[in-house]
Scaffold this active site. Structure first.
Site, PDB file in Angstrom:
ATOM      1  N   VAL A  17       0.837  -1.212   0.000  1.00 32.46           N
ATOM      2  CA  VAL A  17       0.000   0.000   0.000  1.00 32.46           C
ATOM      3  C   VAL A  17       0.867   1.255   0.000  1.00 32.46           C
ATOM      4  O   VAL A  17       0.597   2.215  -0.733  1.00 32.46           O
ATOM      5  CB  VAL A  17      -0.973  -0.006   1.202  1.00 32.46           C
ATOM      6  CG1 VAL A  17      -1.720   1.312   1.311  1.00 32.46           C
ATOM      7  CG2 VAL A  17      -1.961  -1.159   1.089  1.00 32.46           C
ATOM      8  N   SER A  43      14.834  -1.900   5.985  1.00 29.50           N
ATOM      9  CA  SER A  43      14.817  -1.284   4.653  1.00 29.50           C
ATOM     10  C   SER A  43      15.783  -0.117   4.502  1.00 29.50           C
ATOM     11  O   SER A  43      15.873   0.467   3.416  1.00 29.50           O
ATOM     12  CB  SER A  43      13.406  -0.790   4.337  1.00 29.50           C
ATOM     13  OG  SER A  43      12.547  -1.882   4.261  1.00 29.50           O
ATOM     14  N   CYS A 133     -10.554  -1.786   3.360  1.00 33.30           N
ATOM     15  CA  CYS A 133     -10.785  -1.830   1.905  1.00 33.30           C
ATOM     16  C   CYS A 133     -12.180  -2.334   1.534  1.00 33.30           C
ATOM     17  O   CYS A 133     -12.843  -1.761   0.663  1.00 33.30           O
ATOM     18  CB  CYS A 133      -9.726  -2.694   1.243  1.00 33.30           C
ATOM     19  SG  CYS A 133      -9.384  -4.216   2.138  1.00 33.30           S
ATOM     20  N   GLY A 164      -4.350  -7.574  -0.322  1.00 34.68           N
ATOM     21  CA  GLY A 164      -4.842  -6.944   0.907  1.00 34.68           C
ATOM     22  C   GLY A 164      -4.047  -7.386   2.126  1.00 34.68           C
ATOM     23  O   GLY A 164      -3.998  -6.687   3.140  1.00 34.68           O
ATOM     24  N   LYS A 217     -15.554  -5.465  11.232  1.00 35.74           N
ATOM     25  CA  LYS A 217     -15.161  -4.132  10.757  1.00 35.74           C
ATOM     26  C   LYS A 217     -16.215  -3.629   9.773  1.00 35.74           C
ATOM     27  O   LYS A 217     -16.544  -2.453   9.754  1.00 35.74           O
ATOM     28  CB  LYS A 217     -13.821  -4.205  10.003  1.00 35.74           C
ATOM     29  CG  LYS A 217     -12.580  -4.310  10.869  1.00 35.74           C
ATOM     30  CD  LYS A 217     -11.343  -4.440   9.953  1.00 35.74           C
ATOM     31  CE  LYS A 217     -10.183  -5.065  10.683  1.00 35.74           C
ATOM     32  NZ  LYS A 217      -9.121  -5.515   9.750  1.00 35.74           N
ATOM     33  N   HIS A 246     -10.872  -6.562  -5.013  1.00 37.40           N
ATOM     34  CA  HIS A 246     -11.852  -7.273  -4.177  1.00 37.40           C
ATOM     35  C   HIS A 246     -13.213  -7.238  -4.882  1.00 37.40           C
ATOM     36  O   HIS A 246     -13.607  -6.199  -5.425  1.00 37.40           O
ATOM     37  CB  HIS A 246     -12.045  -6.561  -2.829  1.00 37.40           C
ATOM     38  CG  HIS A 246     -10.892  -6.683  -1.878  1.00 37.40           C
ATOM     39  ND1 HIS A 246      -9.784  -7.455  -2.092  1.00 37.40           N
ATOM     40  CD2 HIS A 246     -10.726  -6.105  -0.655  1.00 37.40           C
ATOM     41  CE1 HIS A 246      -8.960  -7.347  -1.050  1.00 37.40           C
ATOM     42  NE2 HIS A 246      -9.502  -6.529  -0.175  1.00 37.40           N
TER      43      HIS A 246
HETATM   44  P1  A2P Z   1       9.775  -3.047   5.820  1.00 35.88           P
HETATM   45  O1  A2P Z   1       9.676  -3.219   4.337  1.00 35.88           O
HETATM   46  O2  A2P Z   1      11.037  -2.353   6.228  1.00 35.88           O
HETATM   47  O3  A2P Z   1       9.483  -4.294   6.610  1.00 35.88           O
HETATM   48  P2  A2P Z   1       3.160  -4.891   3.648  1.00 35.88           P
HETATM   49  O4  A2P Z   1       1.789  -4.542   4.157  1.00 35.88           O
HETATM   50  O5  A2P Z   1       3.232  -4.932   2.140  1.00 35.88           O
HETATM   51  O6  A2P Z   1       3.689  -6.135   4.289  1.00 35.88           O
HETATM   52  O7  A2P Z   1       4.117  -3.683   4.115  1.00 35.88           O
HETATM   53  C1  A2P Z   1       4.272  -3.281   5.452  1.00 35.88           C
HETATM   54  C2  A2P Z   1       5.057  -1.978   5.527  1.00 35.88           C
HETATM   55  O8  A2P Z   1       5.172  -1.583   6.900  1.00 35.88           O
HETATM   56  C3  A2P Z   1       6.485  -2.079   5.006  1.00 35.88           C
HETATM   57  O9  A2P Z   1       6.869  -0.842   4.453  1.00 35.88           O
HETATM   58  C4  A2P Z   1       7.282  -2.356   6.293  1.00 35.88           C
HETATM   59  O10 A2P Z   1       8.629  -1.975   6.221  1.00 35.88           O
HETATM   60  C5  A2P Z   1       6.539  -1.436   7.244  1.00 35.88           C
HETATM   61  N1  A2P Z   1       6.755  -1.835   8.635  1.00 35.88           N
HETATM   62  C6  A2P Z   1       6.398  -3.001   9.226  1.00 35.88           C
HETATM   63  N2  A2P Z   1       6.763  -3.000  10.528  1.00 35.88           N
HETATM   64  C7  A2P Z   1       7.358  -1.810  10.760  1.00 35.88           C
HETATM   65  C8  A2P Z   1       7.965  -1.195  11.911  1.00 35.88           C
HETATM   66  N3  A2P Z   1       7.995  -1.807  13.094  1.00 35.88           N
HETATM   67  N4  A2P Z   1       8.490   0.048  11.762  1.00 35.88           N
HETATM   68  C9  A2P Z   1       8.436   0.676  10.579  1.00 35.88           C
HETATM   69  N5  A2P Z   1       7.875   0.154   9.455  1.00 35.88           N
HETATM   70  C10 A2P Z   1       7.355  -1.061   9.549  1.00 35.88           C
END
Ligand code: A2P
Length: 340
Positions: A17, A43, A133, A164, A217, A246
């Site tokens: 997203v 990341s 969503c 999703g 929800k 969806h």
């Molecule tokens: P990262 O890619 O570094 O794990 P998705 O819904 O596609 O799985 O994506 C989840 C998003 O939320 C990703 O950008 C992920 O980063 C980020 N994310 C998940 N946990 C954390 C956290 N504890 N702190 C910051 N970002 C997070």
């Protein structure tokens, strides 16, 4: 028109997203002064493109939002719960795509085509919530019907795409499909059962009442967005092996009688809706057509002959775009234009 520009942060920028939020900001020419991409420590070191510039991903921290005006969050509920208050405290308004704040009475829950006026309530906590969503694409076509004829009860069954759940789920459906077609063994990690060539009547966790959280929800969020606690909603939410888009089978019992023809005419002029309804020529809403666009497609509009005031319809939308990123950016646009 104001020429004001904003410092914008995207939290969860590397996710399914979050990535789409970046694309929506670009496509819709959001008035960005500066942009910052935040994700987990994993990341850091990655770069993401924004209008031809490679922007480094930074670790989301408590002080990430100093000097920023708007933060779009899609990094999971726990992350929003923890970090959104820090952003708000630093004067950065959060538009949050997770479920963390949706039912907080002091946080507005907004679908711009339905209740844009609720955005004004952002001042209570500095947070605006983006609905689930499946709820967004349901209330977009149901709102004009509710206003004109009154909705008493909704019975909805969903057919929800794996995107999703996030990137890992997209990869899992892809890998399982390839493995099964090649007679190879496969892993099942994201869902409790294989999703390839299967349907799982299970989205989010099961609750005491036997429903899933996703199903509940759809009740609570619909009531909050339509500002009517008398509407009954009963939902069955199902994960299907579709990547994007969806689909929903929706049965509505109205207070006043309405014909299928009148529903079609009303939806033809509803903002955000496209009526796709010519079944004799095999034309009806399809996930593969909804994917990549922002309109909610509505078809198979017909009267429910088992009750006196009933309508059935089939509603499809891109869950990552209108169901998440586009709706979030639309909220941010109104916030920027009318409130900041
Ligand atoms: P990262 O890619 O570094 O794990 P998705 O819904 O596609 O799985 O994506 C989840 C998003 O939320 C990703 O950008 C992920 O980063 C980020 N994310 C998940 N946990 C954390 C956290 N504890 N702190 C910051 N970002 C997070």
């Amino acid at each position: 028109m104001s020429n004001k520009k904003f410092n914008v942060a995207v939290a969860g920028a590397t996710g399914a997203v979050g990535n789409q939020m970046i694309t929506c900001l670009e496509e819709r020419n959001f008035p960005v002064k500066s942009i910052k991409f935040l994700a987990s420590r994993r990341s850091v070191g990655r770069k993401l493109d924004y209008k031809g510039n490679a922007i480094p991903v930074e670790e989301l921290k408590e002080d990430s939002f100093k000097g920023f005006d708007i933060a779009l969050f899609s990094a999971g509920g726990g992350t929003s719960e923890k970090f959104a208050p820090f952003a708000a405290q630093d004067g950065c308004v959060v538009v949050d795509n997770s479920s963390a704040w949706r039912m907080d009475p002091k946080v507005p829950l907004v679908v711009p085509e339905v209740n844009p006026h609720a955005i004004a309530q952002y001042t209570h906590k500095g947070i605006i919530a983006n609905p689930n969503c499946s709820t967004i694409q349901m209330v977009v076509p149901l709102h004009p019907l509710h206003k004109k004829y009154g909705i008493k009860r909704i019975v909805v069954s969903t057919y929800q795409a794996v995107s999703g759940t996030g990137k890992k789920a997209v990869d899992e459906l892809d890998a399982q499909t390839r493995s099964i077609l090649n007679f190879k063994s496969y892993e099942t990690e994201v869902y409790p059962h294989p999703i390839a060539f299967n349907c799982l009547p299970h989205i989010d966790v099961f609750l005491e009442n036997g429903y899933t959280k996703e199903e509940m929800k759809m009740l609570h969020e619909t009531r909050k967005i339509l500002e009517d606690d008398t509407i009954g909603v009963t939902a069955t939410t199902v994960r299907v092996p579709v990547f994007y888009g969806h689909s929903e089978s929706i049965n509505i019992e109205t207070i006043e009688h309405v014909s299928a023809e009148a529903v079609r005419a009303l939806l033809e002029k509803t903002s955000g809706v496209k009526v796709v309804d010519d079944p004799h020529n095999n034309i009806y809403p399809l996930a593969i057509d909804a994917a990549g666009q922002d309109l909610t497609l509505v078809g198979r509009i017909r009267e429910d002959e088992s009750i006196s005031n009933g309508i059935n319809m089939w509603v499809v939308a891109d869950n990552i775009r209108k169901g998440a990123a586009t709706n979030t950016v639309q909220i941010a646009e109104i916030l920027a234009k009318d409130y900041l």
